[in-house]
Design an enzyme around this catalytic site. Sequence first.
Site, PDB file in Angstrom:
ATOM      1  N   ASP A 132      -6.095   5.489   2.379  1.00  0.00           N
ATOM      2  CA  ASP A 132      -5.620   4.165   1.770  1.00  0.00           C
ATOM      3  C   ASP A 132      -7.092   3.236   1.911  1.00  0.00           C
ATOM      4  OD1 ASP A 132      -4.018   1.860   1.192  1.00  0.00           O
ATOM      5  OD2 ASP A 132      -3.958   1.190   3.172  1.00  0.00           O
ATOM      6  N   HIS A 187       0.835  -1.254  -0.141  1.00  0.00           N
ATOM      7  CA  HIS A 187       0.196  -0.122   0.132  1.00  0.00           C
ATOM      8  C   HIS A 187       0.933   1.297   0.081  1.00  0.00           C
ATOM      9  CE1 HIS A 187      -3.595  -2.351   2.043  1.00  0.00           C
ATOM     10  NE2 HIS A 187      -2.949  -3.008   1.274  1.00  0.00           N
TER      11      HIS A 187
END
Length: 463
Positions: A97, A3
Amino acid sequence: MGHLIPLAEFARRLTHLHHDISITFTTLSSSSNNAEQSILSSLPPSITSLTLPPPSLSDLPSDLKIESLISLSLSRSLPSLRHIISSLPDVSALVVDLFGTDAFDVAEEFNIPKYIFFPSTAMTLSLFKHLPDLDSSVSCEYRDSPDPIRLPGCVPLRGSDLLDPVQDRTNDAYKWVLHHSKRYGLADGIFLNSFEDLEPGPIRALTEPGSKPPVYPVGPLVRTGGSEDSTGCLEWLDRQPSGSVLFVCFGSGGTLSVDQLTELAAGLEMSGQRFLWAVKSPSKVSNSSFFSAASSDDPVGSLPEGFVERTKGRGMMVPSWAPQSQVLAHTSTGGFVSHCGWNSTLESVVYGVPLIVWPLYAEQKMNAVNLIEQAKIAIRPTTGEDGVVRREEVSRIVRALMEGEEGMGVRSRVKELQERAKKTLSEGGSSCKALGEVALKLRQNSNHNNNNSSVANGVSGDV
Ligand code: UDP
């Protein structure tokens, strides 16, 4: 890492193409991880990097799944995030995210538009968008559903191929994913790390005029700029013939069982091909393929006896971590055995390397289906009934990729996609345009904020 790397690339590219935007990059990570630190310290001066103080998690059970852990870490860090945002002068957007939607509450308090950066596929994003509907229409576990899961523009999926956290609807990880998926509709936009040539069907469906929230396909964003290679593997690659080396790597968290590690090693040996392997210690927990309790400090030491000597010259092993994007970019690399993490997949596309799929956790089974059935840039080994890919099969699939006809087909297709990826990122390409739209939105948000606060300094705000 999967990520952090693309989000850092997104920030880097946004400020590189649009100099008037500044970014504050906020992570939850522990500072002890060298690979993370090397990403954060390589960010340009236009990006300030901050780490939130670690929240207290001591009350949580030790077997908590990663999705729950990320979500709880973030929700317990909201006071620190609030503090950071209040200290910044002019924030024009908050980008979170994929498991960060709880931070939307903070954005709303400050009247800031909120976006999601989605580091996975359009197909997975489509699943997130439709999960609330599936949750109410399917009563059993998805893996037991007799009907395939049909998502707009996607190849039909077996329930058992869906991402890990939705495989057990009684687990908290599922509840967290469902919670976030219900909040996706609150976002002002979603930045997707993919591009239309790679996932035409799902991206067209997600970007149909009028669909909400708007989706901006800004990919493929892969790690740029190399890190130092302390393993010597790049020099080793320099000495190998062009396109001759198979790279074997299962991402930042993937581990194999002892049995599978042995079979993979034996199969690589039998294949007679050159290979470079980022070896991780085997999982000590049965059925675990992620963040295992693997403990050996010497992963290479867990390979079968005599393997290193017998493959000397044509095989190189590096413990745990290889400079993957530089390895894939190297002209000697001709194939990739991958766990199908999305970043690894995109790196393979950007550098034109065909794959052998070996999905382990998260959404990787979905990615594997996509790579084989839609993108057609990969081939798949057959797994035995006990879940282990045997050495003969490893050897067969490796030879098929490196010197067989099947390999030639997927190689030529991945080279085509590589060209298209280049185009999409260059000026006038669709990802470049999408990023331009994003920058425009941020400027509009900033002007709006400035007008509201009677500040007009002509500089766009912070993201
Ligand atoms: N990576 C690397 N060296 C390794 C393993 C992974 O540089 O030995 C990088 C890889 O290039 C990719 C990221 O870590 O950028 C892994 O992301 P991905 O989404 O493929 O998988 P994840 O680790 O999230 O499962």
